[in-house]
Scaffold this active site. Structure first.
Site, PDB file in Angstrom:
ATOM      1  N   ASP A 196       0.911  -1.146   0.000  1.00 19.91           N
ATOM      2  CA  ASP A 196       0.000   0.000   0.000  1.00 19.91           C
ATOM      3  C   ASP A 196       0.945   1.188   0.000  1.00 19.91           C
ATOM      4  O   ASP A 196       1.578   1.492   1.019  1.00 19.91           O
ATOM      5  CB  ASP A 196      -0.862   0.008   1.272  1.00 19.91           C
ATOM      6  CG  ASP A 196      -1.830   1.177   1.263  1.00 19.91           C
ATOM      7  OD1 ASP A 196      -1.400   2.286   0.892  1.00 19.91           O
ATOM      8  OD2 ASP A 196      -3.001   0.996   1.609  1.00 19.91           O
ATOM      9  N   HIS A 197       1.089   1.860  -1.140  1.00 19.19           N
ATOM     10  CA  HIS A 197       2.212   2.802  -1.231  1.00 19.19           C
ATOM     11  C   HIS A 197       2.071   3.966  -0.258  1.00 19.19           C
ATOM     12  O   HIS A 197       3.049   4.634   0.057  1.00 19.19           O
ATOM     13  CB  HIS A 197       2.437   3.270  -2.676  1.00 19.19           C
ATOM     14  CG  HIS A 197       1.508   4.336  -3.163  1.00 19.19           C
ATOM     15  ND1 HIS A 197       0.281   4.062  -3.696  1.00 19.19           N
ATOM     16  CD2 HIS A 197       1.627   5.683  -3.189  1.00 19.19           C
ATOM     17  CE1 HIS A 197      -0.309   5.189  -4.043  1.00 19.19           C
ATOM     18  NE2 HIS A 197       0.474   6.195  -3.740  1.00 19.19           N
TER      19      HIS A 197
ATOM     20  N   HIS B  55      -5.628   3.013   1.209  1.00 21.64           N
ATOM     21  CA  HIS B  55      -4.877   4.169   1.726  1.00 21.64           C
ATOM     22  C   HIS B  55      -5.593   4.893   2.873  1.00 21.64           C
ATOM     23  O   HIS B  55      -4.981   5.235   3.885  1.00 21.64           O
ATOM     24  CB  HIS B  55      -4.611   5.184   0.615  1.00 21.64           C
ATOM     25  CG  HIS B  55      -4.062   4.593  -0.651  1.00 21.64           C
ATOM     26  ND1 HIS B  55      -3.155   3.559  -0.653  1.00 21.64           N
ATOM     27  CD2 HIS B  55      -4.288   4.890  -1.957  1.00 21.64           C
ATOM     28  CE1 HIS B  55      -2.843   3.254  -1.911  1.00 21.64           C
ATOM     29  NE2 HIS B  55      -3.522   4.047  -2.718  1.00 21.64           N
TER      30      HIS B  55
HETATM   31  O1  LIG Z   1      -3.303   3.964  -5.461  1.00 21.51           O
HETATM   32  C1  LIG Z   1      -3.647   4.980  -6.023  1.00 21.51           C
HETATM   33  O2  LIG Z   1      -3.117   6.147  -5.618  1.00 21.51           O
HETATM   34  C2  LIG Z   1      -3.103   7.272  -6.490  1.00 21.51           C
HETATM   35  C3  LIG Z   1      -2.783   8.487  -5.604  1.00 21.51           C
HETATM   36  O3  LIG Z   1      -1.520   8.338  -5.034  1.00 21.51           O
HETATM   37  P1  LIG Z   1      -0.646   9.609  -4.638  1.00 21.51           P
HETATM   38  O4  LIG Z   1       0.557   9.023  -4.027  1.00 21.51           O
HETATM   39  O5  LIG Z   1      -0.378  10.344  -5.920  1.00 21.51           O
HETATM   40  O6  LIG Z   1      -1.471  10.437  -3.724  1.00 21.51           O
HETATM   41  C4  LIG Z   1      -4.420   7.446  -7.217  1.00 21.51           C
HETATM   42  O7  LIG Z   1      -4.300   8.458  -8.188  1.00 21.51           O
HETATM   43  C5  LIG Z   1      -4.786   6.145  -7.894  1.00 21.51           C
HETATM   44  O8  LIG Z   1      -6.100   6.268  -8.458  1.00 21.51           O
HETATM   45  C6  LIG Z   1      -4.774   4.984  -6.941  1.00 21.51           C
HETATM   46  O9  LIG Z   1      -4.874   3.768  -7.661  1.00 21.51           O
END
Ligand SMILES: O=C1O[C@H](COP(=O)(O)O)[C@@H](O)[C@H](O)[C@H]1O
Ligand SMILES: NC(=O)C1=CN([C@@H]2O[C@H](COP(=O)(O)OP(=O)(O)OC[C@H]3O[C@@H](n4cnc5c(N)ncnc54)[C@H](OP(=O)(O)O)[C@@H]3O)[C@@H](O)[C@H]2O)C=CC1
Length: 517
Positions: free
Chosen positions: A189-190, A252
């Site tokens: 989960d980044h 997230h």
């Molecule tokens: O996992 C995801 O995250 C992005 C947003 O990530 P961020 O690090 O740029 O805030 C989101 O745009 C995408 O739809 C989703 O799959």
């Protein structure tokens, strides 16, 4: 695991296999992250990287692709120091359909040669940047093709989405479990790799300022915003099936909520931390009925609108989206964590595409001073806030009340901000860097364990089910705005409001920050 063990494991080195090496994620995130780790000496004593996908590529062509991606997306530039040629020489490409066991056997043979050449002790990290329906097949074929017979460790790093709902996630997990043990699986989960999300533990548990106040006696509400300006772009095929609930909330948003709400773990050990997070996920009040969902959740989709003077198409007008789609691009909700610490404290969460700013922030709003005979009724008294700025600005600020200099007893809200990303010389690692590094050294703290994921799906599924029965409740909002009106209503009903995000200043607030000269 002790720090010493972790460092030793990292130092051993490994072969990193990137499945899906010709894809978007590899290009934009994984190659740049690997290069940054290389530049910082964090890929271990010896390493090799093997890119895998079906289309043909020579090693040279592949290295050119990697170089291009690093030039475009990496925080280190190959032209500015480091030995690009040494790094590139460790990259090779292997054309393979992951359904083909024979191909996997050939991969094993060439890997044995690589390991011999670079003296890598059989450690193998498999990063699956592939569509999730291939995860089970890859796992089986890695085993059947002999890829898991080397002497060292074997780790599987898996991208999201992990399933579509609880039953599909469970099936997928079962397929993987046939081959890998839970401690060998690293589910990404980044958001957990982001600097300020990891900082929550330090802010909470290393500051006597906050910890005694971190409960329902002192906190009025918590607000978590994950706002994006982008629309669905070319990802409609995936996003239209997923929507904001599955794309952002299940993972997230809930992960950030658990970091804010969890009890202090007894040790800073991955299992202890994740045990505490699971308890939070299990304590989030379930939705009792479709009516309950309607009362506490707002579901929106962007319609045509504008931003910075430019007209923006509505979601249904996007090329990759069906014109009658009822997929939500906005989600807001009032949640409760039903345990001793948080009884009665609303957690307001919202996320959406085509909102006015790109900003992820967590606001902790404190209660007013009790029975304050001097100031309680003053219009100019504002609640204290602690704000954690996650993305793209990183930092933390507190909002306090102070006396405005002068003869009158006028109250002046003062913000004191530490803007981490404004510091000269700070070159914050990308989330993917931190996560690949952690997976390489076997630290699973910032990866989701199966029981966390299961609890998150079990929480989210009833919302999706309620929506299926009530498609008319989708509210439309003009692109470039803060979502449907009702999202503000959720807080207004409780006497609260969303605090501005992205450093937007309110009148009458004195802002002291290292970002503002
Ligand atoms: O996992 C995801 O995250 C992005 C947003 O990530 P961020 O690090 O740029 O805030 C989101 O745009 C995408 O739809 C989703 O799959
Ligand atoms: N892109 C992003 O920003 C994000 C992506 N993710 C997740 O990461 C994963 C990958 O996404 P993304 O890179 O965007 O996807 P892409 O469609 O861009 O890439 C898919 C990759 O898989 C390879 N592939 C497909 N089928 C096979 C097969 N049978 N055997 C071997 N290789 C195969 C493709 O190469 P080829 O056609 O040459 O075989 C390609 O390299 C998905 O799970 C996605 O949800 C998660 C968060 C963000």
């Amino acid at each position: 695991m002790t720090d010493k063990n972790i460092e030793q494991l990292a130092a051993e080195g490994a072969v990193y296999f990137i499945f899906g090496a010709t894809g978007d994620l590899a290009r934009r995130k994984l190659f740049p992250a690997l290069y940054s780790l290389y530049r910082e000496g964090k890929l271990g004593r010896s390493f090799a990287i093997v890119g895998l996908a079906r289309r043909p590529r020579t090693d040279e062509q592949f290295r050119d692709d990697v170089l291009e991606s690093i030039r475009e997306f990496c925080r280190y530039k190959p032209e500015e120091g480091g030995d690009w040629r040494e790094f590139a020489s460790r990259f090779s490409y292997h054309s393979l359909d992951i359904g083909n066991v024979e191909g996997m056997r050939r991969l094993n043979e060439s890997t044995l040669e690589l390991e011999k050449r670079y003296e890598i002790p059989g450690n193998r990290l498999f990063y699956l940047a592939l569509a999730p329906d291939l995860f089970g097949t890859v796992s089986r074929n890695l085993r059947d093709g002999g890829m898991l017979e080397s002497k060292g460790w074997h780790r599987l790093v898996i991208e999201k989405p992990f399933g579509y709902d609880y039953p599909s996630a469970e099936r997928l997990n079962e397929e993987i479990r046939q081959v890998f043990r839970e401690d060998e699986v690293f589910r990404i989960d980044h958001y957990l790799g982001k600097e300020m999300v990891q900082n929550i533990e330090v802010i909470r548990f290393a500051n006597q300022f906050f910890e005694p106040l971190w409960n329902s006696n002192h906190i009025a509400n918590v607000q978590i915003t994950l706002a994006e300006t982008v629309g669905v772009e070319e990802r409609g095929a995936y996003y239209n099936k997923s929507g904001a609930l599955r794309d952002m909330v299940q993972n997230h948003m809930l992960q950030m909520l658990t970091m804010i709400a969890m009890e202090p773990p007894s040790r800073l050990d991955p299992e202890d931390i994740r045990d505490e997070k699971v308890k939070v996920l299990r304590s989030i009040r379930r939705f009792a009925s479709a009516e309950d969902v309607s009362r506490r959740v707002v579901r929106g989709q962007y319609a045509e609108g504008s931003a910075k003077g430019k007209t923006l198409p509505g979601y249904r007008q996007e090329e990759s989206v069906p014109p009658d789609s009822t997929t939500e691009t906005f989600f807001a909700a009032r949640l409760f964590v039903d345990n001793f610490r948080w009884a009665g404290v609303p957690f307001y969460v919202r996320t959406g595409k085509r909102l006015p700013v790109k900003s992820t922030e967590i606001v902790i709003e404190f209660k007013n001073v009790p029975n304050n005979v001097l100031f309680a009724r003053r219009q100019d008294l504002q609640p204290n806030l602690l704000v954690i700025r996650v993305n793209p600005m990183e930092g933390i600020y507190i909002k306090t009340n102070a006396k405005k200099p002068g003869n009158d007893m006028t109250i002046q809200p003062v913000v004191m901000e530490f803007c981490q990303s404004c510091l000269v010389g700070i070159n914050t690692p990308e989330a993917y860097e931190r996560l690949i590094y952690d997976a390489g050294r076997g630290d699973s703290t910032y990866f989701t364990r199966w029981d966390e994921l299961a609890a998150a799906w079990q929480f989210v599924d009833p919302i999706a089910a309620a929506w299926r029965d009530r498609p008319d409740e989708l509210a439309f909002y003009p692109a470039g705005t803060w979502g449907p009106e009702r999202a503000s209503g959720l807080l207004a009903e409780d006497g609260f409001r969303w605090w501005p995000v992205n450093g937007e200043e309110e009148d009458n607030v004195v802002w002291v920050s290292n970002s503002k000269g």
